[in-house]
Write a protein that holds these residues in place. Structure first.
Motif, PDB file in Angstrom:
ATOM      1  N   HIS A 103      -3.938   8.890   6.979  1.00  0.00           N
ATOM      2  CA  HIS A 103      -4.028   7.446   6.740  1.00  0.00           C
ATOM      3  C   HIS A 103      -4.965   7.094   5.584  1.00  0.00           C
ATOM      4  O   HIS A 103      -5.815   6.218   5.700  1.00  0.00           O
ATOM      5  N   LYS A 104      -4.783   7.755   4.474  1.00  0.00           N
ATOM      6  CA  LYS A 104      -5.512   7.432   3.238  1.00  0.00           C
ATOM      7  C   LYS A 104      -4.555   6.641   2.354  1.00  0.00           C
ATOM      8  O   LYS A 104      -3.494   7.132   1.980  1.00  0.00           O
ATOM      9  N   TYR A 105      -4.934   5.414   2.042  1.00  0.00           N
ATOM     10  CA  TYR A 105      -4.041   4.515   1.314  1.00  0.00           C
ATOM     11  C   TYR A 105      -4.641   4.039   0.002  1.00  0.00           C
ATOM     12  O   TYR A 105      -5.859   4.022  -0.168  1.00  0.00           O
ATOM     13  N   THR A 154      -4.155   0.456  -2.331  1.00  0.00           N
ATOM     14  CA  THR A 154      -3.577  -0.884  -2.362  1.00  0.00           C
ATOM     15  C   THR A 154      -3.078  -1.125  -3.780  1.00  0.00           C
ATOM     16  O   THR A 154      -3.821  -0.919  -4.746  1.00  0.00           O
ATOM     17  N   ASP A 160      -8.147   2.496  -0.671  1.00  0.00           N
ATOM     18  CA  ASP A 160      -8.114   2.079   0.733  1.00  0.00           C
ATOM     19  C   ASP A 160      -7.213   0.861   0.931  1.00  0.00           C
ATOM     20  O   ASP A 160      -6.741   0.253  -0.019  1.00  0.00           O
ATOM     21  N   ARG A 161      -7.027   0.546   2.170  1.00  0.00           N
ATOM     22  CA  ARG A 161      -6.232  -0.620   2.577  1.00  0.00           C
ATOM     23  C   ARG A 161      -7.127  -1.459   3.475  1.00  0.00           C
ATOM     24  O   ARG A 161      -7.056  -1.408   4.690  1.00  0.00           O
ATOM     25  N   GLU A 215       0.845  -1.190   0.000  1.00  0.00           N
ATOM     26  CA  GLU A 215       0.000   0.000   0.000  1.00  0.00           C
ATOM     27  C   GLU A 215       0.877   1.234   0.000  1.00  0.00           C
ATOM     28  O   GLU A 215       2.030   1.174   0.387  1.00  0.00           O
ATOM     29  N   ALA A 259       0.596   5.527   0.934  1.00  0.00           N
ATOM     30  CA  ALA A 259      -0.207   6.639   1.443  1.00  0.00           C
ATOM     31  C   ALA A 259      -0.292   7.680   0.338  1.00  0.00           C
ATOM     32  O   ALA A 259       0.712   8.070  -0.234  1.00  0.00           O
ATOM     33  N   TRP A 260      -1.481   8.112   0.028  1.00  0.00           N
ATOM     34  CA  TRP A 260      -1.644   9.104  -1.030  1.00  0.00           C
ATOM     35  C   TRP A 260      -2.195  10.419  -0.494  1.00  0.00           C
ATOM     36  O   TRP A 260      -2.303  11.388  -1.226  1.00  0.00           O
TER      37      TRP A 260
END
Length: 157
Positions: free
Chosen positions: A51-53, A55, A73-74, A44, A46-47
């Motif tokens: 904590h916005k991921y 996958t 998301d993750r 993953e 982070a974008w």
């Protein structure tokens, strides 16, 4: 090169560059070959802050490494989305899967591609090993201090 600079170089608008990129990406997605994939990696990134991921799933076969899929998301649901996209037959043909030790990844991999050899990435293995060594060192330090002995490795890791 940013799309705005591309637009300026070609004396066109940002929107036309956007649509050209969109067209080429769509064409590539429609014409890509997903056969003979035997090894994938999942991670993953982070974008965004908070904590916005995303996958990411990559093909990591010898001689062929490429991004296969991106999910928002993750989460378990997100990673299951990759396997829905990839299909049961291709998932069962996987021989190797590399990931970190995040438990939801481990559960999804076991459920959807349990026949594959699961390889845990070296960064996370080293991090777990270092943490375990630090815990043992700290425990031994506490025991020596409690027994009235001067610790041998004072102020060091």
């Amino acid at each position: 090169m940013p799309w705005k600079e591309v637009a300026a170089s070609f004396h066109t608008s940002w929107e036309k560059v956007f649509h050209a990129v969109e067209y080429v990406v769509q064409w590539g997605l429609e014409h890509r070959d997903l056969s003979n994939i035997t090894a994938i990696g999942v991670d993953e990134i982070a974008w965004r802050k908070g904590h916005k991921y995303l996958t990411l799933v990559y093909q990591i076969d010898a001689g062929k490494t490429r991004l296969l899929w991106i999910g928002k998301d993750r989460t378990v649901k997100t990673f299951l989305g990759f396997f829905r996209f990839f299909g049961e037959q291709r998932s069962q043909a996987l021989k190797f899967i590399c990931s970190d030790m995040w438990k939801p990844y481990l559960k999804v991999i076991e459920k959807k591609a349990g026949q594959a050899i699961h390889i845990l990435d070296r960064f996370h293995i080293a991090a777990k090993l270092n943490k375990a060594i630090d815990e043992v060192r700290a425990d031994e330090h506490r025991q020596m201090k409690k027994a009235g002995h001067e610790p041998v490795l004072k102020n060091s890791r």
